[in-house]
Scaffold this active site. Structure first.
Site, short mmCIF file in Angstrom:
data_model
loop_
_atom_site.label_atom_id
_atom_site.label_comp_id
_atom_site.label_asym_id
_atom_site.label_seq_id
_atom_site.Cartn_x
_atom_site.Cartn_y
_atom_site.Cartn_z
N TYR A 185 45.55 51.77 38.75
CA TYR A 185 44.58 51.25 39.71
C TYR A 185 45.19 50.16 40.58
O TYR A 185 46.18 49.53 40.23
CB TYR A 185 43.29 50.78 39.04
CG TYR A 185 43.33 49.47 38.29
CD1 TYR A 185 42.94 48.29 38.92
CD2 TYR A 185 43.68 49.42 36.94
CE1 TYR A 185 42.93 47.09 38.23
CE2 TYR A 185 43.67 48.22 36.25
CZ TYR A 185 43.30 47.06 36.90
OH TYR A 185 43.29 45.88 36.21
N ASP A 214 38.58 39.28 28.12
CA ASP A 214 39.42 39.81 27.04
C ASP A 214 40.12 38.66 26.32
O ASP A 214 40.25 38.68 25.09
CB ASP A 214 40.46 40.77 27.61
CG ASP A 214 39.85 41.89 28.42
OD1 ASP A 214 38.74 42.32 28.09
OD2 ASP A 214 40.49 42.33 29.40
#
Length: 356
Positions: free
Chosen positions: A105, A277
């Site tokens: 991406y 995260d």
């Protein structure tokens, strides 16, 4: 099970690690300057993936960790495995798919929260979307004190969804399941599936991470952290994040239910990508070390601050003794703490003259 609820045993013939994570990792292309994707001439290569971000951060912080995933038989897949492995993460259970590509991406330099932020995903039909119980090393997934999963995997395909249901099903020898809701509406192809699937998976987990914003988007909760807990009474530990305001942990023990809230730190933000995260990694690290709830939250905030002060998904975490020293500050000193780029490497911090 040990006193902290974490397993100390594992299946035969598989090395035991502190944390195992399952999920898709992709090669990311980061712009060399601000602007629209249409205007950026040069990108630099990186890696990204919610679950692999967590185990890379944990490995860098001194824990044993394993990533289980699926990549294509291409240079991007090879780069992912090598790069994740360079953090000290065990990648021996990663499978190579000869017929499907590794996902990639592109994104802009703008913050994810702004209208200028753009992301172009090329992950449809990726190798990771073909993960299923029949082609995944389940023994490697069970050989950890904690198994970390996320809602992103559930969105990739019906096979991935069934794999998560298999892993979260009650069974003998199941590791402690950590689940980050990670609601990404753009990944869900069938409207309405996301809310029900994510709610079911969260209710089957032992430790759950969710933001108040994503809980509202997915489930319509508008009453703050308490309403999220009422919706999710099952997890033994529920971490509800409120962005720059802080986070609250609800924990159920034999003596009853308790909650602890810790405000977030003041941070000179470079980019927000990967901060959630990193927070999960910091919280799990402190959990594995048996630290009290307040310190688990503080280590989550500190690890998130490391990610917030770098442009990519992954950051050098603070040294353990440095993080422990900051986590032990009194409430006033914690409130005055301000962290900027380079704070983890320099081992320094500054304090504001007043509490933010």
């Amino acid at each position: 099970m040990t006193a902290d609820g974490l397993s100390s045993a594992a299946p035969d013939a598989v090395d035991v690690v502190d944390v195992v994570a399952l999920g898709e990792s992709m090669v990311t292309f980061l712009p060399d300057r601000p602007g629209r994707l249409a205007d950026v001439p040069v990108f630099r290569r990186g890696i990204g993936g919610a679950e692999s971000n967590v185990v890379c951060a944990l490995a860098a912080a001194g824990h044993s960790a394993r990533w289980v995933g699926r990549v294509g038989a291409d240079g991007f897949g090879q780069h992912l495995v090598e790069r994740i492995g360079s953090y000290g993460v065990d990648t021996g259970a990663v499978r190579v798919d000869p017929a499907r590509p590794t996902g990639i991406y592109f994104r802009t330099a703008a913050d994810r929260a702004t209208d200028a932020h753009e992301v172009a995903y090329y992950r449809a039909g990726s190798a990771a979307s073909a993960m299923a119980a029949g082609n995944t090393d389940l023994a490697a997934l069970d050989a950890g004190r904690v198994l970390h999963l996320s809602g992103i995997t559930a969105a990739l395909s019906p096979g991935c969804r069934e794999l998560l249901h298999t892993l979260t099903a009650p069974r003998e020898g199941r590791p402690v399941v950590s689940f980050d809701v990670n609601h990404r509406p753009g990944l869900w192809r069938e409207e309405g599936d996301d809310a029900l699937v994510l709610l079911d998976l969260a209710r089957r987990a032992d430790i759950v991470f969710v933001g108040t914003d994503e809980a509202e988007d997915a489930w319509g909760t508008r009453g703050g952290v308490e309403e999220v807990r009422r919706l999710l009474p099952e997890p033994r530990v529920l971490v509800v994040k409120e962005g720059p305001l802080g986070a609250t942990v609800f924990e159920r023990t034999d003596s009853g239910e308790s909650s602890v809230r810790v405000p977030a730190l003041t941070v000179d933000v470079v980019a927000t990508v990967g901060a959630g995260d990193a927070f999960a990694a910091g919280f799990l690290s402190a959990t594995l070390r048996g630290l009290p709830v307040r310190d688990r939250l503080r280590h989550g905030h500190l690890m998130a601050a490391a990610a917030l002060t770098v442009p990519g998904d992954l950051a050098v975490p603070p040294a353990r003794d440095h993080a422990d020293r900051l986590a032990a500050l009194d409430d006033d000193a914690w409130g005055r703490l301000r962290l900027g780029p380079g704070w983890t490497g320099a081992g320094r911090f500054t304090e504001e003259t007043s509490t933010p």
